[in-house]
Scaffold this active site. Sequence first.
Site, PDB file in Angstrom:
ATOM      1  N   ASP A   1       0.857  -1.191   0.000  1.00 27.64           N
ATOM      2  CA  ASP A   1       0.000   0.000   0.000  1.00 27.64           C
ATOM      3  C   ASP A   1       0.888   1.234   0.000  1.00 27.64           C
ATOM      4  OD1 ASP A   1      -2.813   1.176   0.368  1.00 27.64           O
ATOM      5  OD2 ASP A   1      -1.670   2.171   1.947  1.00 27.64           O
TER       6      ASP A   1
ATOM      7  N   GLU B   1       0.896   5.699   0.378  1.00 28.75           N
ATOM      8  CA  GLU B   1       0.235   6.967   0.674  1.00 28.75           C
ATOM      9  C   GLU B   1       0.895   8.021  -0.199  1.00 28.75           C
ATOM     10  OE1 GLU B   1      -2.429   6.935   2.391  1.00 28.75           O
ATOM     11  OE2 GLU B   1      -2.148   4.885   3.132  1.00 28.75           O
TER      12      GLU B   1
ATOM     13  N   HIS C   1      -5.435   4.384   6.667  1.00 24.81           N
ATOM     14  CA  HIS C   1      -4.810   5.377   5.800  1.00 24.81           C
ATOM     15  C   HIS C   1      -3.322   5.554   6.097  1.00 24.81           C
ATOM     16  CE1 HIS C   1      -8.494   6.426   3.804  1.00 24.81           C
ATOM     17  NE2 HIS C   1      -9.087   6.735   4.947  1.00 24.81           N
TER      18      HIS C   1
ATOM     19  N   ASP D   1      -3.027  -0.427   6.271  1.00 25.91           N
ATOM     20  CA  ASP D   1      -3.914  -0.861   5.190  1.00 25.91           C
ATOM     21  C   ASP D   1      -3.476  -2.189   4.587  1.00 25.91           C
ATOM     22  OD1 ASP D   1      -5.411   1.347   5.640  1.00 25.91           O
ATOM     23  OD2 ASP D   1      -4.796   2.452   3.851  1.00 25.91           O
TER      24      ASP D   1
END
Length: 473
Positions: free
Chosen positions: A11, A13, A149, A154
Amino acid sequence: MYWLPDMVFLDTETTGGSPLYSRLTEIGLIRIENGEITGRWETLVNPEVRIPASITGITGITNEMVKDAPTFKEIAGDLYGYLEGMVMAAHNARFDHGFLKAEFKRLGATLRQRTLCTVKLSRKLFPHHKGHSLDAIMQRHGLRTDARHRAMGDVQLMLDFLEAARRELGEAIVLQEINTLLKGPSLPPALDGAFLDEIPDAPGVYTFYDENETPLYIGKSVTLRSRVMSHFSSDHSSAREMKITQEIKRVEWIETAGELGALLLESKLIKERLPVYNRMLRQKRKLFSLQISELMSQTPWVKLVSSDEFSPSHFEYLYGMFRSKKRALETLRALADKHQLCGKMLGLETGKGACFSYQLKKCSGVCAGKERPELHYLRLRQAMISMRLKNWPFDGRIGIREQNKESRKTQVHVFDQWCHLGSVDDEIELDEILQSRSPLDFDMDTYKLLTKALKKPAHILNLTNNSRDVLYG
């Protein structure tokens, strides 16, 4: 996790939603091999740009937190070591994969990674549920995390979701759907799968060609790559679909700023290139309409006209669009019967005296002096009002501006009297169209697209006398 195939769950960000303009701020991953976790890695990333406050509000990652973090260039080697030779699983894999590809591209490298999208997997495993975001999955399966988040939080949610799905549906079903998704598209031998990575998931039009460079099929989509890939699915929906894919030797695509641009371009290219498998829009069809006399003294009051005779400036007197004379006359007869209108005044009958419908008591008797012509003429127009074509609602030429927030591609589609004059990408092209005085070419498909588009919020430009004034939107 002994039951899962080898893959890396990842994942990211980011500072925003576009790989072209936004950058990574955090990466988290868990690598599984032979049923064991063989790697767990997470790092903040210095994006070398400011993190918007709105993004910090979602992720909690601040500019201060990434100030001393490594840049992507500094961690690219470590990341590639985890990904090399593995399937990358991510929730909305196109997003994460897109950002990673963009970051590697900035370094002069190419990342081509097989991916598994857990959003798609959730849709396959739980098709009766509408929501498939991580938040929806958490609520559905009762999952919890203190790091939503954040990249590793995640990643762990994805693994927790798969474990919950295994408990509910069984290991065999989950693995079966994973394997189905990993098979990917079944491409014809002549096509190199690398071309799929080049197609953007943006609005546009695509064309399939055969070995003789004959256009086979032209289509449009707001997500080009996904739509093109769907043609190569193993479960073709029809024999026609299968035949098309077997003949494809080359794929061409043109990106547009939005859906309207894609629809206009698709219609234009189909009429120009006459692709083999597009039947509905291939030719500019001859259409018919019913024209009411501008003056009551002009009889008969209704005249059948073809599209060759259409004048968009007189659309207020045209009613309905029909593919044949027969259909137009059938509609007119049905209206006459329903509203007791005179067959002679409508041009459906000839001869002297009262019309045949009056003898059957289906005409109110204007032809026999039983109704004033002014009233009958008014009733005729009222009976047909719902069919009336729309007059051009502007003083002259207009432009509809479309902009793609992701790619920032902008186009202006220029129209006059319901006719599409062209779509442009910059001011130079716009000036060329505005200076051109080519004759207007009315097309029913364009008319329908534009009337529909004008019902939605749009950025409309007044282009009369080379003006750029915004009308509304």
